[in-house]
Design a protein around this motif. Structure first.
Motif, mmCIF file in Angstrom:
data_model
loop_
_atom_site.group_PDB
_atom_site.id
_atom_site.type_symbol
_atom_site.label_atom_id
_atom_site.label_comp_id
_atom_site.label_asym_id
_atom_site.label_seq_id
_atom_site.Cartn_x
_atom_site.Cartn_y
_atom_site.Cartn_z
ATOM 1 N N GLU A 166 -6.844 54.848 -8.796
ATOM 2 C CA GLU A 166 -6.136 56.094 -8.528
ATOM 3 C C GLU A 166 -6.997 57.288 -8.932
ATOM 4 N N SER A 167 -7.496 58.008 -7.914
ATOM 5 C CA SER A 167 -8.393 59.148 -8.154
ATOM 6 C C SER A 167 -7.853 60.434 -7.557
ATOM 7 N N SER A 168 -6.539 60.526 -7.442
ATOM 8 C CA SER A 168 -5.956 61.762 -6.908
ATOM 9 C C SER A 168 -6.039 62.907 -7.907
ATOM 10 N N THR A 169 -6.371 62.607 -9.157
ATOM 11 C CA THR A 169 -6.409 63.515 -10.308
ATOM 12 C C THR A 169 -5.003 63.856 -10.819
ATOM 13 N N ASP A 170 -3.989 63.241 -10.246
ATOM 14 C CA ASP A 170 -2.605 63.499 -10.637
ATOM 15 C C ASP A 170 -2.064 62.250 -11.332
ATOM 16 N N VAL A 171 -1.932 62.302 -12.652
ATOM 17 C CA VAL A 171 -1.495 61.105 -13.373
ATOM 18 C C VAL A 171 -0.052 60.735 -13.048
ATOM 19 N N ARG A 172 0.679 61.646 -12.408
ATOM 20 C CA ARG A 172 2.037 61.301 -11.992
ATOM 21 C C ARG A 172 2.015 60.185 -10.956
ATOM 22 N N ARG A 173 0.896 60.007 -10.276
ATOM 23 C CA ARG A 173 0.783 58.916 -9.309
ATOM 24 C C ARG A 173 0.868 57.559 -10.015
ATOM 25 N N VAL A 174 0.370 57.493 -11.231
ATOM 26 C CA VAL A 174 0.453 56.240 -11.975
ATOM 27 C C VAL A 174 1.915 55.867 -12.201
ATOM 28 N N THR A 175 2.698 56.815 -12.671
ATOM 29 C CA THR A 175 4.115 56.533 -12.907
ATOM 30 C C THR A 175 4.854 56.304 -11.590
ATOM 31 N N GLY A 176 4.417 56.984 -10.520
ATOM 32 C CA GLY A 176 5.037 56.790 -9.218
ATOM 33 C C GLY A 176 4.819 55.382 -8.689
ATOM 34 N N ILE A 177 3.624 54.864 -8.833
ATOM 35 C CA ILE A 177 3.330 53.487 -8.402
ATOM 36 C C ILE A 177 4.095 52.493 -9.259
ATOM 37 N N ARG A 178 4.096 52.718 -10.550
ATOM 38 C CA ARG A 178 4.832 51.831 -11.455
ATOM 39 C C ARG A 178 6.331 51.813 -11.115
ATOM 40 N N ALA A 179 6.895 52.975 -10.773
ATOM 41 C CA ALA A 179 8.322 53.044 -10.463
ATOM 42 C C ALA A 179 8.674 52.191 -9.253
ATOM 43 N N LEU A 180 7.778 52.136 -8.269
ATOM 44 C CA LEU A 180 8.035 51.373 -7.054
ATOM 45 C C LEU A 180 7.681 49.903 -7.189
ATOM 46 N N LEU A 181 6.624 49.608 -7.924
ATOM 47 C CA LEU A 181 6.051 48.262 -7.908
ATOM 48 C C LEU A 181 6.064 47.543 -9.254
ATOM 49 N N GLY A 182 6.500 48.209 -10.295
ATOM 50 C CA GLY A 182 6.496 47.570 -11.598
ATOM 51 C C GLY A 182 5.097 47.126 -11.976
ATOM 52 N N GLN A 183 4.954 45.845 -12.299
ATOM 53 C CA GLN A 183 3.645 45.303 -12.688
ATOM 54 C C GLN A 183 2.971 44.542 -11.549
ATOM 55 N N ARG A 184 3.435 44.745 -10.323
ATOM 56 C CA ARG A 184 2.849 44.018 -9.184
ATOM 57 C C ARG A 184 1.360 44.325 -9.019
ATOM 58 N N LEU A 185 0.961 45.567 -9.266
ATOM 59 C CA LEU A 185 -0.440 45.967 -9.151
ATOM 60 C C LEU A 185 -0.957 46.495 -10.479
ATOM 61 N N ASP A 186 -2.212 46.199 -10.761
ATOM 62 C CA ASP A 186 -2.892 46.887 -11.852
ATOM 63 C C ASP A 186 -3.307 48.271 -11.352
ATOM 64 N N ILE A 187 -3.302 49.241 -12.240
ATOM 65 C CA ILE A 187 -3.702 50.606 -11.884
ATOM 66 C C ILE A 187 -4.887 50.995 -12.746
ATOM 67 N N LEU A 188 -5.942 51.442 -12.089
ATOM 68 C CA LEU A 188 -7.155 51.856 -12.784
ATOM 69 C C LEU A 188 -7.390 53.333 -12.554
ATOM 70 N N VAL A 189 -7.748 54.040 -13.608
ATOM 71 C CA VAL A 189 -8.069 55.461 -13.507
ATOM 72 C C VAL A 189 -9.445 55.593 -12.849
ATOM 73 N N GLY A 190 -9.551 56.508 -11.885
ATOM 74 C CA GLY A 190 -10.788 56.653 -11.150
ATOM 75 C C GLY A 190 -11.517 57.956 -11.362
ATOM 76 N N VAL A 191 -10.994 58.823 -12.212
ATOM 77 C CA VAL A 191 -11.691 60.066 -12.564
ATOM 78 C C VAL A 191 -11.871 60.077 -14.074
ATOM 79 N N ASP A 192 -13.078 60.339 -14.504
ATOM 80 C CA ASP A 192 -13.411 60.144 -15.914
ATOM 81 C C ASP A 192 -12.597 60.996 -16.867
#
Length: 301
Positions: A166-192
């Motif tokens: 996830e490199s949108s620079t918006d950390v809300r995307r992390v919570t958004g993905i988690r809300a829809l998919l739970g632990q189905r996908l791992d999420i990796l930060v893509g901006v340092d």
């Protein structure tokens, strides 16, 4: 086949000789050093790797070098992108045959359009092999934005889609993905410069850039954040941020390679249309780097 998408995964730079051919000797050495310093895997051929300037043959040989160097110790997960879908699918298949253990799937380099066409492109790559895949969402660079609902659609259709960078620079995307998919996908930060915030939001991995020069600090920062060591993370992050922000600007490749050269871990050479830094940009980058080196913290052993 299983890949653990947790940890620090260097998006490696591509080293060049003086004639701008790929320096395979240093490439292998660099991969080994990064793994020895605690990296969980190696990600070649990404944006930082100047993938768009590499021929198909060069990409294939880079993958073979990386696999031969460290492929038995950690997964090699190349960036899969091209101008066209056919080329991207061919690269994905070659990566599988070369011994790569995962893929980072990007949208096309240039063409960006609606969800129907972008879905068809990434679906072709996801379906080209049975390798575990990580979708790379970087709307800032590629003008294609995979929103959480679209990621959920892909995850439902492709069991081998295991993670999102996830490199949108918006950390809300992390919570958004988690809300829809739970632990189905791992999420990796893509901006340092969003790693601590991203982990706080639920990310569990980091595709990192400055790790090419500072792997020990990168691994320590990731560990502090994951272990909830707020004070240690804050102190190291405060020192590291001026360097990490070099990963988030248009000339990030030139900047990170400059840092590598300064610490004796590579060359500042880049392929045109990129040019090495000069003038005020070079002076500012050097000043930032020299201050960081002068104040470099002592890490806990």
């Amino acid at each position: 086949m299983r890949v653990d998408f947790k940890g620090v995964f260097p998006a490696i730079t591509t080293p060049f000789n003086a004639d701008l051919t790929v320096d395979h000797g240093f490439l292998a050495e660099h991969c080994r050093w990064l793994v020895e310093q605690g990296s969980a895997g190696i990600v070649p051929l990404g944006s930082l790797g100047e993938g768009a300037t590499l021929s198909a043959d060069e990409k294939w040989k880079i993958l073979e070098t990386c696999v031969a160097a460290v492929g038995e110790r950690v997964p090699i997960m190349p960036g899969i992108s091209a101008l066209g879908t056919h080329e991207a699918v061919a690269l994905a298949k070659h990566a599988a045959s070369a011994g790569c253990r995962g893929l980072m799937v990007l949208p096309p380099y240039v063409y960006s359009t609606d969800w129907r066409e972008m879905r068809a492109h990434v679906a072709a790559v996801l379906g080209a092999t049975d390798l575990p895949c990580m979708l790379y969402n970087n709307p800032v660079a590629y003008r294609t934005d995979f929103v959480p609902e679209q990621i959920a659609e892909l995850a439902a259709a492709f069991p081998n889609l295991k993670a999102v960078k996830e490199s949108s620079t918006d950390v809300r995307r992390v919570t958004g993905i988690r809300a829809l998919l739970g632990q189905r996908l791992d999420i990796l930060v893509g901006v340092d410069d969003a790693i601590v915030e991203g982990i706080d939001a639920g990310a569990t991995g980091w595709i990192a850039g400055l790790v090419n020069a500072f792997p020990a600090e990168s691994v320590a920062l990731y560990r502090y954040a994951m272990e909830g060591k707020k004070r240690e993370a804050a102190e190291l992050y405060r020192w590291f941020l001026p360097l990490l922000r070099m990963d988030t600007v248009p000339k990030f490749v030139q900047l990170i390679k400059l840092v590598q050269e300064r610490i004796g871990r590579g060359s500042a050479r880049v392929r045109p249309p990129r040019l090495v830094l000069e003038g005020q940009e070079l002076e500012q980058a050097r000043a930032t780097l020299e201050h960081a080196l002068a104040t470099r913290p002592r890490l806990e052993v």
